[in-house]
Motif scaffolding. Sequence first.
Motif, PDB file in Angstrom:
ATOM      1  N   HIS A  22       0.834  -1.206   0.000  1.00 45.56           N
ATOM      2  CA  HIS A  22       0.000   0.000   0.000  1.00 45.56           C
ATOM      3  C   HIS A  22       0.864   1.249   0.000  1.00 45.56           C
ATOM      4  O   HIS A  22       2.051   1.198   0.297  1.00 45.56           O
ATOM      5  N   GLY A  23       0.258   2.365  -0.385  1.00 41.52           N
ATOM      6  CA  GLY A  23       0.932   3.657  -0.346  1.00 41.52           C
ATOM      7  C   GLY A  23       1.303   4.240  -1.691  1.00 41.52           C
ATOM      8  O   GLY A  23       1.610   5.427  -1.785  1.00 41.52           O
ATOM      9  N   ARG A  24       1.277   3.452  -2.751  1.00 38.03           N
ATOM     10  CA  ARG A  24       1.648   3.979  -4.065  1.00 38.03           C
ATOM     11  C   ARG A  24       0.497   4.795  -4.633  1.00 38.03           C
ATOM     12  O   ARG A  24      -0.653   4.366  -4.634  1.00 38.03           O
ATOM     13  N   ARG A  25       0.832   5.970  -5.137  1.00 40.30           N
ATOM     14  CA  ARG A  25      -0.145   6.840  -5.789  1.00 40.30           C
ATOM     15  C   ARG A  25       0.342   7.143  -7.201  1.00 40.30           C
ATOM     16  O   ARG A  25       1.523   7.125  -7.478  1.00 40.30           O
ATOM     17  N   GLY A  26      -0.597   7.410  -8.112  1.00 36.35           N
ATOM     18  CA  GLY A  26      -0.215   7.749  -9.483  1.00 36.35           C
ATOM     19  C   GLY A  26       0.130   6.527 -10.306  1.00 36.35           C
ATOM     20  O   GLY A  26      -0.399   5.439 -10.095  1.00 36.35           O
ATOM     21  N   ARG A  27       1.042   6.729 -11.263  1.00 40.09           N
ATOM     22  CA  ARG A  27       1.424   5.656 -12.178  1.00 40.09           C
ATOM     23  C   ARG A  27       1.928   4.440 -11.400  1.00 40.09           C
ATOM     24  O   ARG A  27       2.655   4.565 -10.442  1.00 40.09           O
ATOM     25  N   ASN A  28       1.499   3.274 -11.849  1.00 38.02           N
ATOM     26  CA  ASN A  28       1.817   1.984 -11.242  1.00 38.02           C
ATOM     27  C   ASN A  28       1.244   1.814  -9.830  1.00 38.02           C
ATOM     28  O   ASN A  28       1.736   1.018  -9.047  1.00 38.02           O
ATOM     29  N   SER A  29       0.160   2.539  -9.542  1.00 36.95           N
ATOM     30  CA  SER A  29      -0.518   2.327  -8.257  1.00 36.95           C
ATOM     31  C   SER A  29      -1.250   0.984  -8.248  1.00 36.95           C
ATOM     32  O   SER A  29      -1.733   0.555  -7.203  1.00 36.95           O
ATOM     33  N   GLY A  89      11.293 -11.035 -15.954  1.00 31.75           N
ATOM     34  CA  GLY A  89      12.394 -10.189 -15.529  1.00 31.75           C
ATOM     35  C   GLY A  89      12.073  -8.713 -15.494  1.00 31.75           C
ATOM     36  O   GLY A  89      12.808  -7.939 -14.896  1.00 31.75           O
ATOM     37  N   SER A  90      10.983  -8.273 -16.142  1.00 35.75           N
ATOM     38  CA  SER A  90      10.638  -6.851 -16.066  1.00 35.75           C
ATOM     39  C   SER A  90       9.917  -6.594 -14.741  1.00 35.75           C
ATOM     40  O   SER A  90       9.129  -7.414 -14.285  1.00 35.75           O
ATOM     41  N   VAL A  91      10.233  -5.471 -14.122  1.00 34.76           N
ATOM     42  CA  VAL A  91       9.610  -5.123 -12.853  1.00 34.76           C
ATOM     43  C   VAL A  91       9.098  -3.696 -12.910  1.00 34.76           C
ATOM     44  O   VAL A  91       9.594  -2.869 -13.663  1.00 34.76           O
ATOM     45  N   TRP A  92       8.071  -3.438 -12.092  1.00 37.05           N
ATOM     46  CA  TRP A  92       7.525  -2.091 -11.989  1.00 37.05           C
ATOM     47  C   TRP A  92       8.072  -1.368 -10.774  1.00 37.05           C
ATOM     48  O   TRP A  92       8.097  -0.153 -10.723  1.00 37.05           O
ATOM     49  N   ALA A  93       8.502  -2.148  -9.778  1.00 40.06           N
ATOM     50  CA  ALA A  93       9.062  -1.564  -8.556  1.00 40.06           C
ATOM     51  C   ALA A  93      10.018  -2.567  -7.928  1.00 40.06           C
ATOM     52  O   ALA A  93       9.869  -3.776  -8.112  1.00 40.06           O
ATOM     53  N   PHE A  94      10.996  -2.055  -7.188  1.00 38.09           N
ATOM     54  CA  PHE A  94      11.926  -2.931  -6.492  1.00 38.09           C
ATOM     55  C   PHE A  94      12.467  -2.233  -5.255  1.00 38.09           C
ATOM     56  O   PHE A  94      12.460  -1.004  -5.160  1.00 38.09           O
ATOM     57  N   ARG A 101      10.986  -7.505  -5.475  1.00 39.53           N
ATOM     58  CA  ARG A 101      10.505  -6.967  -6.746  1.00 39.53           C
ATOM     59  C   ARG A 101       8.996  -7.092  -6.853  1.00 39.53           C
ATOM     60  O   ARG A 101       8.403  -8.035  -6.331  1.00 39.53           O
ATOM     61  N   LEU A 102       8.397  -6.167  -7.591  1.00 42.73           N
ATOM     62  CA  LEU A 102       6.980  -6.201  -7.934  1.00 42.73           C
ATOM     63  C   LEU A 102       6.877  -6.104  -9.446  1.00 42.73           C
ATOM     64  O   LEU A 102       7.437  -5.180 -10.046  1.00 42.73           O
ATOM     65  N   GLY A 103       6.188  -7.069 -10.064  1.00 40.14           N
ATOM     66  CA  GLY A 103       6.079  -7.037 -11.510  1.00 40.14           C
ATOM     67  C   GLY A 103       5.128  -8.083 -12.049  1.00 40.14           C
ATOM     68  O   GLY A 103       4.538  -8.851 -11.291  1.00 40.14           O
ATOM     69  N   PRO A 104       4.992  -8.125 -13.384  1.00 41.57           N
ATOM     70  CA  PRO A 104       4.018  -9.004 -14.014  1.00 41.57           C
ATOM     71  C   PRO A 104       4.378 -10.481 -13.985  1.00 41.57           C
ATOM     72  O   PRO A 104       3.502 -11.324 -14.090  1.00 41.57           O
TER      73      PRO A 104
END
Length: 139
Positions: free
Chosen positions: A35-42, A90-95, A82-85
Amino acid sequence: MVCGFRRQQLLLFLVWAYALSAVSSESLPPAVVVHGRRGRNSNINGMYIRDFTWQGQIGTCYKRGGSAGEQPIFLYFEGEWRLGPSPEQGSVWAFSRSSASSPLLIDAPWEVWDGQKVAEDRQIKVSDTSVVPPVPRLV
């Protein structure tokens, strides 16, 4: 006699190592909340449930979504959190450059792709499920 003693030592070590791995695996929460992400990739916000599908291929793994057309998102450990699809792509949106053994112990800030660059986001937290408010029952 020496050979038997070494065999016994090895057996005791293997039993100890197995017990230690079972304890550390059991001490991981069955579910966590990002929790806590705002905007893109929320879309990384949400509840993640422990996923054993990847066991042996990567470290600890949690999964969110993936049903009713929703794209699954994974929270997993592979040298860092890591957070990703997909752990496979190997691609991640956050780490987070944390080597914590549990996502609840992550001690480094998260870095998130904001569409143009990777930016630190100190608002992102991983918590146990107690942060989710109870749903009122309708009688």
